[in-house]
Design a protein around this motif. Structure first.
Motif, mmCIF file in Angstrom:
data_model
loop_
_atom_site.group_PDB
_atom_site.id
_atom_site.type_symbol
_atom_site.label_atom_id
_atom_site.label_comp_id
_atom_site.label_asym_id
_atom_site.label_seq_id
_atom_site.Cartn_x
_atom_site.Cartn_y
_atom_site.Cartn_z
ATOM 1 N N LYS A 21 7.004 8.978 7.586
ATOM 2 C CA LYS A 21 5.919 9.782 8.161
ATOM 3 C C LYS A 21 5.687 11.049 7.325
ATOM 4 C CE LYS A 21 4.515 11.896 12.570
ATOM 5 N NZ LYS A 21 4.976 12.177 13.949
ATOM 6 N N VAL A 22 4.421 11.306 6.979
ATOM 7 C CA VAL A 22 4.085 12.540 6.260
ATOM 8 C C VAL A 22 4.385 13.726 7.176
ATOM 9 C CG1 VAL A 22 2.230 13.896 5.213
ATOM 10 C CG2 VAL A 22 2.277 11.412 4.897
ATOM 11 N N ARG B 186 -9.003 6.920 15.455
ATOM 12 C CA ARG B 186 -10.275 6.334 15.852
ATOM 13 C C ARG B 186 -10.127 4.905 16.384
ATOM 14 N NH1 ARG B 186 -12.750 7.033 11.301
ATOM 15 N NH2 ARG B 186 -13.188 9.225 11.675
ATOM 16 N N LYS B 187 -9.330 4.093 15.683
ATOM 17 C CA LYS B 187 -9.213 2.678 16.065
ATOM 18 C C LYS B 187 -8.518 2.490 17.403
ATOM 19 C CE LYS B 187 -9.300 0.671 11.418
ATOM 20 N NZ LYS B 187 -8.523 -0.011 10.356
ATOM 21 N N THR B 188 -7.494 3.280 17.649
ATOM 22 C CA THR B 188 -6.691 3.072 18.859
ATOM 23 C C THR B 188 -7.139 3.926 20.044
ATOM 24 O OG1 THR B 188 -5.091 4.711 18.083
ATOM 25 C CG2 THR B 188 -4.653 2.408 17.551
ATOM 26 N N LYS B 189 -7.851 5.013 19.783
ATOM 27 C CA LYS B 189 -8.235 5.933 20.859
ATOM 28 C C LYS B 189 -9.742 5.923 21.140
ATOM 29 C CE LYS B 189 -4.040 7.571 21.379
ATOM 30 N NZ LYS B 189 -3.271 7.359 22.620
ATOM 31 N N GLU B 190 -10.441 4.954 20.571
ATOM 32 C CA GLU B 190 -11.886 4.893 20.772
ATOM 33 C C GLU B 190 -12.210 4.532 22.225
ATOM 34 O OE1 GLU B 190 -15.316 1.823 19.453
ATOM 35 O OE2 GLU B 190 -14.218 2.713 17.768
ATOM 36 N N VAL B 191 -13.135 5.306 22.812
ATOM 37 C CA VAL B 191 -13.558 5.087 24.192
ATOM 38 C C VAL B 191 -14.971 4.507 24.233
ATOM 39 C CG1 VAL B 191 -14.039 6.260 26.404
ATOM 40 C CG2 VAL B 191 -12.083 6.967 24.996
ATOM 41 N N PHE B 192 -15.793 4.911 23.258
ATOM 42 C CA PHE B 192 -17.194 4.462 23.210
ATOM 43 C C PHE B 192 -17.693 4.614 21.784
ATOM 44 C CE2 PHE B 192 -21.689 5.702 23.082
ATOM 45 C CZ PHE B 192 -22.295 4.649 23.765
ATOM 46 N N ARG B 193 -18.636 3.762 21.416
ATOM 47 C CA ARG B 193 -19.230 3.851 20.091
ATOM 48 C C ARG B 193 -20.670 3.358 20.154
ATOM 49 N NH1 ARG B 193 -17.694 3.090 14.504
ATOM 50 N NH2 ARG B 193 -15.495 3.127 15.087
ATOM 51 N N ALA C 90 0.652 19.475 13.981
ATOM 52 C CA ALA C 90 -0.302 20.551 14.288
ATOM 53 C C ALA C 90 -1.750 20.096 14.120
ATOM 54 C CB ALA C 90 -0.033 21.752 13.386
ATOM 55 N N PHE C 91 -1.944 18.889 13.597
ATOM 56 C CA PHE C 91 -3.294 18.404 13.298
ATOM 57 C C PHE C 91 -3.659 17.229 14.200
ATOM 58 C CE2 PHE C 91 -2.133 19.296 8.581
ATOM 59 C CZ PHE C 91 -2.202 20.663 8.809
ATOM 60 N N ILE C 92 -4.956 17.029 14.369
ATOM 61 C CA ILE C 92 -5.481 15.770 14.900
ATOM 62 C C ILE C 92 -6.331 15.186 13.785
ATOM 63 C CG2 ILE C 92 -7.055 14.682 16.554
ATOM 64 C CD1 ILE C 92 -6.197 16.847 18.571
ATOM 65 N N ILE C 93 -5.950 14.022 13.281
ATOM 66 C CA ILE C 93 -6.690 13.383 12.195
ATOM 67 C C ILE C 93 -7.529 12.254 12.797
ATOM 68 C CG2 ILE C 93 -6.499 12.210 9.963
ATOM 69 C CD1 ILE C 93 -3.680 13.543 9.715
ATOM 70 N N LEU C 94 -8.835 12.460 12.876
ATOM 71 C CA LEU C 94 -9.713 11.508 13.564
ATOM 72 C C LEU C 94 -9.672 10.131 12.920
ATOM 73 C CD1 LEU C 94 -12.777 13.817 14.350
ATOM 74 C CD2 LEU C 94 -10.953 13.109 15.906
ATOM 75 N N ASP C 95 -9.556 10.082 11.586
ATOM 76 C CA ASP C 95 -9.475 8.780 10.899
ATOM 77 C C ASP C 95 -8.289 7.963 11.406
ATOM 78 O OD1 ASP C 95 -11.706 9.077 9.360
ATOM 79 O OD2 ASP C 95 -10.652 9.691 7.546
ATOM 80 N N SER D 34 0.854 -1.194 0.000
ATOM 81 C CA SER D 34 0.000 0.000 0.000
ATOM 82 C C SER D 34 0.884 1.237 0.000
ATOM 83 C CB SER D 34 -0.932 0.011 1.218
ATOM 84 O OG SER D 34 -0.184 0.116 2.409
ATOM 85 N N PHE D 35 0.351 2.318 -0.519
ATOM 86 C CA PHE D 35 1.103 3.565 -0.598
ATOM 87 C C PHE D 35 1.080 4.319 0.727
ATOM 88 C CE2 PHE D 35 -0.498 2.612 -4.880
ATOM 89 C CZ PHE D 35 0.703 2.517 -5.558
ATOM 90 N N TYR D 36 0.071 4.021 1.566
ATOM 91 C CA TYR D 36 -0.075 4.695 2.855
ATOM 92 C C TYR D 36 -0.288 3.665 3.955
ATOM 93 C CZ TYR D 36 -0.930 9.049 0.243
ATOM 94 O OH TYR D 36 -0.817 10.134 -0.584
ATOM 95 N N SER D 37 0.086 4.046 5.181
ATOM 96 C CA SER D 37 -0.245 3.248 6.359
ATOM 97 C C SER D 37 -0.401 4.207 7.535
ATOM 98 C CB SER D 37 0.833 2.208 6.651
ATOM 99 O OG SER D 37 2.057 2.840 6.963
ATOM 100 N N VAL D 38 -1.052 3.752 8.581
ATOM 101 C CA VAL D 38 -1.246 4.571 9.783
ATOM 102 C C VAL D 38 -0.579 3.869 10.956
ATOM 103 C CG1 VAL D 38 -2.929 5.535 11.397
ATOM 104 C CG2 VAL D 38 -3.399 5.566 8.942
ATOM 105 N N LYS D 39 0.219 4.619 11.698
ATOM 106 C CA LYS D 39 0.926 4.058 12.853
ATOM 107 C C LYS D 39 0.968 5.114 13.944
ATOM 108 C CE LYS D 39 5.599 2.460 14.002
ATOM 109 N NZ LYS D 39 6.966 2.332 13.443
ATOM 110 N N ASP D 40 0.518 4.736 15.148
ATOM 111 C CA ASP D 40 0.509 5.644 16.308
ATOM 112 C C ASP D 40 -0.194 6.963 15.984
ATOM 113 O OD1 ASP D 40 1.977 3.761 17.770
ATOM 114 O OD2 ASP D 40 3.880 4.567 17.038
ATOM 115 N N GLY D 41 -1.295 6.871 15.233
ATOM 116 C CA GLY D 41 -2.093 8.060 14.933
ATOM 117 C C GLY D 41 -1.537 8.946 13.841
ATOM 118 N N ALA D 42 -0.437 8.519 13.197
ATOM 119 C CA ALA D 42 0.180 9.336 12.138
ATOM 120 C C ALA D 42 0.127 8.584 10.813
ATOM 121 C CB ALA D 42 1.622 9.665 12.498
#
Length: 801
Positions: free
Chosen positions: A463-464, A477-484, A469-474, A442-450
């Protein structure tokens, strides 16, 4: 580079120049806008006896251009008063004033000889160290600075804004041969933080990044139209919102931008990129040549791929160009079985696998168009960019794509993308095979929220940059979810702050969302310090779930409806009276219930592009989630000694009664929806959640105390009610409003006056909420209200009955 931009000069006041000037005014910068002196008088000036020496004549071009821009829709300016930050002048009398500015931006006609002449004149007055940039969309940057001083060349580069400058986020920065690295670094940061842009440092190649890929995509569609025997309507159906592109899709977008502009850029690429492996694709198809010869440029010439005409019945009709006959005909509907399969798939990114698997002409179209696009972008690395994420960023920010080519490829799958490329007789660049051989699929991956991307040079995931300076919810979401639940996801943003993210369709607010909001407050009060309500969808919220309200009203389940409205009201009051600070982060459309939620937060951190208002009149009711109460309360808080209090209250009444929606967050201050000194506006939407979190944390650390419920709301009783009823009577008598409009307005008047109290009184918020809920429920028993709700559900448009 420590530099503060207090004043800029924009040279050239055409559509682009005026738009750039307005956007700098939007962010509080003083602007000097200059253009040439007219060569001759117009008829009006001759009639007045003016001469070419008169200032009004000498500044005519610049003043007319700016006035035209300010009248255009959508507006280039956040608030009409911001236009006062722009001073106009001409390039003969006022050019010396560029010596007082921090940044000069050239936006003159796309001719190298003229640009070089302008730069020569500017250098005579420019002070050393002043930034000087060109907004060219295609002329090589290195040609423009030839012959200029060392200081000029060190501070010179391209800064390519996309039109319209306020709305399109792409900001391409193109270095010249001698541009200082710190200049590029400064502009990159300034574009992101202050201009609210997606800054992309591009190479000095023809059309840079955005237009090189964007024009290729359009040209490949132009050639595919005939090959697949598709109509204009069919292509626009296939290339619009279904794949995360603007509603204007392909042909309507060309009409808006102007076919002449597209032809100019395509010809430029064809002439200047002879080694491009798809060189012949930039050659204009015959139907484009015919349109250019006929000057069918689109909106600016009155006709293009679409043409608006008056029909015999006195109305208007949009005709479509038949590309086979080159004649205009009535529009045809476009339907494809493949598109029907995606109707239940809310996330655009999840649709691509379905689309390329389609068995009809639509499936064939997607396989073909994505196959050639995927191949093309791989060969542009490292030609136009060393990093693949910059290509995706450019397409999203400059062309309004929800996902860039490499993101779409990831959604389809690496192997499937290679299969599509092969089917079109194309071949991906060698680095794709190297990536695959290394086991990276894959061209992209997510690790530790980045987010990480595949670096072609380093041959590994990197790392991009700039995400801190940003919080990217996508990403979290998987690692920081508290409730759904089915309506919300609650994430831990860190530092003791929770975020409630709506996940319902169009982010409507129903029972599941309200339950999620209450859960978020419960969790925050128990284990955290503050709560943000924010999301990164296209719109914050289009309001309450009117489908649910309609069903309850039709079934006459009034007790259940009463409970549902009370739950909404109680949840809004919890937003205001919880033990922890609450921050709302609205953006895009924030209507009805979404607006009511914002009204009840301790603080609002709004994106500049927030279109917010209480629009319930459009569906035959008054705001029932605390909005009517809140406008009465805010009017009460606005009353000052010697005020004509009725007039103050009337302004808030009209905000609801006329269903006013701000065209920017700054306009929301005028409507009393945002409050000066309390609520804030951020220009860069990507920074919004992080900024909202920072404010929630600050409020908590400053010693937030749970507010005491209000019992001191001043209401005017019969005095106000009488004035409102007289007003609605006269509006109905003058046929400005319908009988049902009057009924709704009278109900609102009763609530905001505090009922028919005999004298001015002080009441509690709960008293007003009870009046509001009673009025809302009574309107839900009206047949005409149900007709309005049903019409809105079916068409998405309000009904006046």
């Amino acid at each position: 580079m420590n530099k503060h931009i207090k004043k800029v000069a924009v040279i050239g006041s055409g559509i682009m120049g005026s738009g750039i000037a307005c956007h700098f005014a939007n962010i509080g910068v003083e602007v000097l806008l200059l253009d040439i002196v007219p060569r001759e008088l117009n008829e009006k000036e001759k009639a007045k006896g003016l001469t070419l020496k008169d200032k009004v004549v000498r500044n005519r071009l610049v003043n007319d251009s700016l006035a035209s821009a300010l009248k255009s829709k959508p507006s280039p300016i956040y608030h009409k008063d911001f236009a006062n930050r722009i001073t106009t002048g001409n390039l003969e009398d006022d050019i010396s004033k560029v010596g007082q500015v921090d940044w000069i931006i050239e936006v003159v006609v796309e001719r190298l000889d003229i640009k070089k002449q302008v730069f020569e004149n500017l250098e005579k007055h420019r002070k050393p160290g002043t930034l000087i940039t060109s907004n060219t969309s295609g002329i090589p940057i290195h040609f423009m600075s030839e012959g200029r001083s060392e200081d000029f060349q060190q501070h010179f580069c391209g800064t390519h804004f996309f039109n319209p400058a306020r709305y399109l986020k792409l900001f391409e920065i193109i270095p010249g041969p001698k541009t200082k690295p710190e200049v590029l670094e400064f502009l990159n940061g300034y574009g992101e933080q202050f201009l609210g842009k997606t800054s992309v440092v591009a190479k000095d190649t023809p059309a840079f990044i955005g237009n090189r890929i964007g024009i290729f995509s359009i040209m490949s569609l132009f050639h595919a139209v005939k090959e697949l025997d598709l109509t204009v309507e069919e292509v626009d159906k296939l290339t619009g919102p279904v794949i995360g592109r603007p509603k204007s899709a392909t042909f309507r977008t060309v009409d808006v931008v102007g076919l002449d502009t597209l032809v100019h850029v395509a010809n430029g690429i064809h002439e200047n990129c002879p080694k491009d492996e798809r060189h012949e694709l930039f050659k204009l198809p015959e139907f484009i040549n015919t349109m250019a010869e006929n000057k069918w440029y689109g909106s600016k010439s009155g006709q293009g791929f679409y043409k608006k005409v008056n029909n015999p019945k006195g109305g208007s009709e949009i005709l479509t160009l038949d590309l086979n006959t080159m004649e205009y005909r009535s529009k045809k509907s476009a339907k494809f079985a493949t598109l029907e399969l995606t109707k239940t798939v809310d996330k655009v990114i999840d649709r691509f696998k379905i689309l390329v698997g389609g068995k009809d002409k639509a499936g064939e179209f997607y396989r073909k168009s994505f196959g050639v696009l995927f191949a093309y972008v791989t060969h542009r690395i490292p030609e136009i960019s060393d990093e693949l994420y910059k290509i995706d960023d450019a397409m999203k920010a400059g062309f309004g794509w929800e996902h860039g080519p490499f993101q779409i490829w990831d959604a389809i799958g690496l192997d499937k993308g290679l299969e599509l490329i092969s089917a079109e007789g194309q071949k991906a660049a060698a680095w794709v095979d190297e990536m695959k051989s290394a086991g990276i699929n894959s061209f992209y991956s997510v690790k530790d929220g980045a987010t990480y991307y595949y670096d072609v040079q380093k041959k590994e995931m990197v790392k991009v940059p700039g995400q801190d300076a940003f919080i990217i919810l996508d990403n979290i979401r998987k690692t920081k979810e508290v409730f759904r639940n089915s309506g919300v996801v609650i994430e831990d943003l860190g530092d003791g702050i929770l975020n409630v993210e709506f996940q319902s369709k169009m982010n409507t607010i129903g029972g599941d969302v309200l339950a999620g909001l209450n859960k978020g407050i419960d969790l925050a009060e128990k284990d955290f310090q503050g709560l943000v309500v924010g999301n990164q969808a296209a719109n914050f919220s289009v309001g309450a779930n009117i489908g649910m309200i309609f069903m309850m009203a039709v079934e006459q389940e009034y007790d259940e409806l009463n409970m549902a409205v009370k739950m909404f009201q109680d949840t809004m009051m919890r937003m205001r009276y919880s033990a922890i600070p609450t921050v709302a982060a609205p953006h895009g459309m924030c209507l009805g219930g979404g607006c009511e939620l914002s009204l009840h937060a301790d603080k609002v951190v709004a994106a500049a592009e927030t279109y917010i208002g209480l629009v319930e009149f459009g569906v035959g009711v008054i705001p029932g989630g605390g909005g009517s109460k809140e406008m009465a309360l805010r009017a009460s808080d606005t009353f000052r000694k010697n005020d004509v209090e009725l007039n103050v209250l009337q302004e808030y009444f009209l905000t609801i009664g006329m269903a006013k929606v701000s065209t920017s967050a700054y306009e929301a201050y005028d409507l009393g929806i945002l409050q000066k000194g309390k609520d804030v506006v951020v220009v860069n939407k990507d920074r919004q959640i992080a900024t909202a979190k920072a404010y929630a944390k600050l409020m908590a650390e400053a010693g937030y105390t749970q507010p005491i419920r209000r019992t001191d709301v001043k209401v005017l009783g019969k005095q106000a009610l009488g004035m409102f009823l007289v007003g609605t009577d006269s509006m109905e008598a003058g046929h400005y409003i319908s009988e049902h409009d009057k009924k709704i307005a009278d109900k609102l008047a009763y609530v905001m006056a505090g009922g028919d109290l005999s004298e001015t009184s002080y009441v509690s918020e709960q008293y007003l909420l009870d009046l509001e809920r009673e009025a809302f429920l009574s309107l839900c028993t009206e047949r005409k209200t149900l007709e309005r709700i049903q019409h809105m559900l079916k068409t998405g448009k309000p009904l006046r009955n």
